[in-house]
Design a protein around this motif. Sequence first.
Motif, mmCIF file in Angstrom:
data_model
loop_
_atom_site.group_PDB
_atom_site.id
_atom_site.type_symbol
_atom_site.label_atom_id
_atom_site.label_comp_id
_atom_site.label_asym_id
_atom_site.label_seq_id
_atom_site.Cartn_x
_atom_site.Cartn_y
_atom_site.Cartn_z
ATOM 1 N N SER A 22 37.374 25.690 54.675
ATOM 2 C CA SER A 22 36.859 24.919 54.692
ATOM 3 C C SER A 22 36.521 23.977 53.345
ATOM 4 C CB SER A 22 35.735 23.932 56.234
ATOM 5 O OG SER A 22 34.313 24.658 55.802
ATOM 6 N N ILE A 23 35.586 25.296 52.767
ATOM 7 C CA ILE A 23 35.118 24.366 51.184
ATOM 8 C C ILE A 23 36.033 25.151 50.346
ATOM 9 C CG2 ILE A 23 33.272 24.719 52.151
ATOM 10 C CD1 ILE A 23 32.864 27.319 50.457
ATOM 11 N N SER A 24 37.589 25.802 50.767
ATOM 12 C CA SER A 24 38.611 25.674 49.050
ATOM 13 C C SER A 24 39.441 25.183 48.428
ATOM 14 C CB SER A 24 39.603 26.653 50.122
ATOM 15 O OG SER A 24 40.384 27.790 49.108
ATOM 16 N N SER A 25 38.774 23.804 49.070
ATOM 17 C CA SER A 25 39.466 22.649 48.410
ATOM 18 C C SER A 25 38.673 22.450 46.798
ATOM 19 C CB SER A 25 40.337 21.650 49.323
ATOM 20 O OG SER A 25 40.931 21.817 50.810
ATOM 21 N N PRO A 26 37.743 22.387 47.312
ATOM 22 C CA PRO A 26 37.281 22.215 45.633
ATOM 23 C C PRO A 26 37.361 22.450 44.872
ATOM 24 C CG PRO A 26 35.190 21.266 47.773
ATOM 25 C CD PRO A 26 37.004 22.098 48.203
ATOM 26 N N GLN A 27 37.701 23.727 45.366
ATOM 27 C CA GLN A 27 38.179 24.389 43.684
ATOM 28 C C GLN A 27 39.582 24.846 43.509
ATOM 29 O OE1 GLN A 27 35.746 28.289 43.387
ATOM 30 N NE2 GLN A 27 37.435 28.961 42.559
ATOM 31 N N SER A 53 34.141 22.713 35.735
ATOM 32 C CA SER A 53 33.387 23.582 35.611
ATOM 33 C C SER A 53 31.801 23.237 36.049
ATOM 34 C CB SER A 53 32.084 23.726 33.485
ATOM 35 O OG SER A 53 33.580 23.762 33.312
ATOM 36 N N LEU A 54 31.021 21.949 36.380
ATOM 37 C CA LEU A 54 30.176 21.979 36.764
ATOM 38 C C LEU A 54 29.872 22.247 38.467
ATOM 39 C CD1 LEU A 54 29.171 17.785 36.011
ATOM 40 C CD2 LEU A 54 27.643 19.965 35.744
ATOM 41 N N LEU A 55 31.103 21.636 38.697
ATOM 42 C CA LEU A 55 30.899 22.718 40.649
ATOM 43 C C LEU A 55 31.070 23.456 40.278
ATOM 44 C CD1 LEU A 55 32.612 21.474 43.392
ATOM 45 C CD2 LEU A 55 34.628 22.894 42.343
ATOM 46 N N ILE A 56 31.329 24.514 39.628
ATOM 47 C CA ILE A 56 30.836 25.899 39.890
ATOM 48 C C ILE A 56 29.979 26.495 39.354
ATOM 49 C CG2 ILE A 56 31.835 28.503 38.758
ATOM 50 C CD1 ILE A 56 33.639 27.185 40.400
ATOM 51 N N ILE A 57 29.340 26.131 38.030
ATOM 52 C CA ILE A 57 27.956 25.982 37.602
ATOM 53 C C ILE A 57 27.175 26.501 38.729
ATOM 54 C CG2 ILE A 57 26.201 25.427 35.975
ATOM 55 C CD1 ILE A 57 28.528 24.511 33.946
ATOM 56 N N LEU A 58 27.181 24.809 39.472
ATOM 57 C CA LEU A 58 26.389 24.626 40.490
ATOM 58 C C LEU A 58 26.522 25.151 41.781
ATOM 59 C CD1 LEU A 58 23.893 22.183 40.759
ATOM 60 C CD2 LEU A 58 26.028 21.840 38.424
ATOM 61 N N GLN A 59 27.858 25.588 41.869
ATOM 62 C CA GLN A 59 28.339 26.462 43.124
ATOM 63 C C GLN A 59 27.370 27.871 42.904
ATOM 64 O OE1 GLN A 59 32.289 28.303 43.671
ATOM 65 N NE2 GLN A 59 32.450 26.750 44.995
ATOM 66 N N LEU A 85 27.187 18.371 52.285
ATOM 67 C CA LEU A 85 27.161 18.309 50.924
ATOM 68 C C LEU A 85 28.743 17.882 50.887
ATOM 69 C CD1 LEU A 85 24.010 19.414 49.818
ATOM 70 C CD2 LEU A 85 24.738 17.096 49.845
ATOM 71 N N THR A 86 29.486 18.975 50.943
ATOM 72 C CA THR A 86 30.710 19.315 50.343
ATOM 73 C C THR A 86 31.288 18.554 50.975
ATOM 74 O OG1 THR A 86 30.404 22.164 50.386
ATOM 75 C CG2 THR A 86 32.987 21.220 50.399
ATOM 76 N N GLY A 113 26.945 22.639 47.319
ATOM 77 C CA GLY A 113 27.305 22.072 48.687
ATOM 78 C C GLY A 113 27.901 23.765 48.805
ATOM 79 N N THR A 114 28.988 23.061 48.402
ATOM 80 C CA THR A 114 30.032 25.057 48.700
ATOM 81 C C THR A 114 29.323 26.290 48.119
ATOM 82 O OG1 THR A 114 31.154 25.140 45.993
ATOM 83 C CG2 THR A 114 32.412 24.223 47.747
ATOM 84 N N GLY A 115 28.407 26.219 47.222
ATOM 85 C CA GLY A 115 27.365 27.073 46.962
ATOM 86 C C GLY A 115 26.474 28.203 47.596
ATOM 87 N N ILE A 116 25.978 26.775 48.736
ATOM 88 C CA ILE A 116 25.252 27.322 49.921
ATOM 89 C C ILE A 116 26.418 27.686 50.865
ATOM 90 C CG2 ILE A 116 23.777 26.311 52.103
ATOM 91 C CD1 ILE A 116 23.078 24.222 50.022
ATOM 92 N N ILE A 117 27.306 27.666 51.622
ATOM 93 C CA ILE A 117 27.979 28.616 51.712
ATOM 94 C C ILE A 117 28.690 29.452 51.448
ATOM 95 C CG2 ILE A 117 30.135 28.373 52.790
ATOM 96 C CD1 ILE A 117 29.702 24.638 53.732
ATOM 97 N N TYR A 118 29.004 29.800 50.302
ATOM 98 C CA TYR A 118 30.386 30.972 49.974
ATOM 99 C C TYR A 118 28.526 31.716 49.818
ATOM 100 C CZ TYR A 118 33.404 33.915 47.715
ATOM 101 O OH TYR A 118 33.683 34.905 46.907
ATOM 102 N N VAL A 119 27.807 32.037 48.757
ATOM 103 C CA VAL A 119 26.625 32.755 48.965
ATOM 104 C C VAL A 119 26.097 33.313 50.227
ATOM 105 C CG1 VAL A 119 24.379 33.440 48.696
ATOM 106 C CG2 VAL A 119 25.833 32.439 46.313
#
Length: 427
Positions: A22-27, A53-59, A85-86, A113-119
């Motif tokens: 569900s969080i794959s598309s933003p990246q 870059s902000l997406l990945i940095i904040l993730q 959040l995502t 949002g994606t960072g919380i989920i991924y980690v």
Amino acid sequence: MENRKIPNRWLQLILAVIVMMSISSPQYTWTLFVKPIQSHLGLGLVGLQFTFSLLIILQTWFSPIQGYLTDRFGARVLISVGSILTGLSWVLSSLVTNLAALYVSYGVLGGIGTGIIYVGIIGLVVQWFPDHRGLAAGLAAAGYGFGAIFTTFPITSLIQSIGYQQTLLIFGIIQGVIGLVAAQGLRAPGKAVSALLNSVRVVTAQSQTSQTPREMLKNPIFWVLFVMMSLLSTSGLMVTSEVGPFSHDFGVSNALVFGLSALPLSLTISRFTNGLTRPFFGWISDRIGRENTMLIAFLLEAAAIALLLVFRQNAVAFVLLTGVVFFGWGEIFSLFPTMLTDVFGTEYATTNYGFLYIAQGIGSLLGGPAAAYLESITGSWIPVFTMVACLDVVTALMAVLVLRPMCSRWFKQKRVGDSSVFEPVTQ
């Protein structure tokens, strides 16, 4: 040791995969929005790519805090927040009228949002599967890679028919709801189940004691892993963020391959290979070792990037080779967290991986705006492709020449699982 019954951990893995999808598309579909947003808002490529870059940095750079909060409050609560959040990030991005607002909505909210989920998801599955750690982390990470397979063509079609703003709105709601619903079934193993899981014999060397984040950060093995993941993230994220622009520059983006447009077909195939590689090489690493697997995969990516440059004006080669690039790259998201947990244990696995995951944020800066800047000042993608291929080769060699000897000495100092016997548990 007699087999003992444990809760159905495979259900946890299935739910974890759904949330990750569900969080794959933003990246992985960002590149589809680059040209429409540029045209609508009148932006330059370098400034716009900083959103990615902000997406990945904040993730990534907030992932230690996100990992700690997940350990503290539980996977279900934090991953539910991450899903909200995502989805909200895309909904708000559909309304923005300037670059700063896009940074906040798509970049900041989406990254957190994606960072919380991924980690949280990776930390959860490595605890549930000490006996199949590479495979489980690979399958969970595969959800992140596979998810965009189901959205690439629909997003492409909707952008063309109703515009990128309505597309962001619709898919923002969809991905937020799916993640939120699936998150309700997630939970950590608990101390009793963790003790049972950790009592199984495993085929890879694993520390029987856990290192706190403070202890881990003092260990040079962590920093070798950090450097390696930073270098590998740079190469993969360069292709991820710039595939749209360089396919246009190569003149292949709109060419027909097997009756389909080359760019969305390339993205779809790449999402498949990017997902497939994670459980595949995770499973391989459970059998031949993490470092040997890294050597094979990273050299494969280097070769694919070099060939992509050589055949850059061939649409068929572009589609196929971008798929191979991601097959050689995506496994870093199964190999690095499993290697980290093997070395530093499971008790602090989520928080510890949060620190390592910061490396992807560094890769996003080098692979996103830095790569775009290098192309802008040289007027060519050749230096960019050459640089990232060399980074892949360096990292592959580091795996066997630097990381393996260090880990070998570490495991000799610690009590590790006996690799001569493997006894599965009843699922």
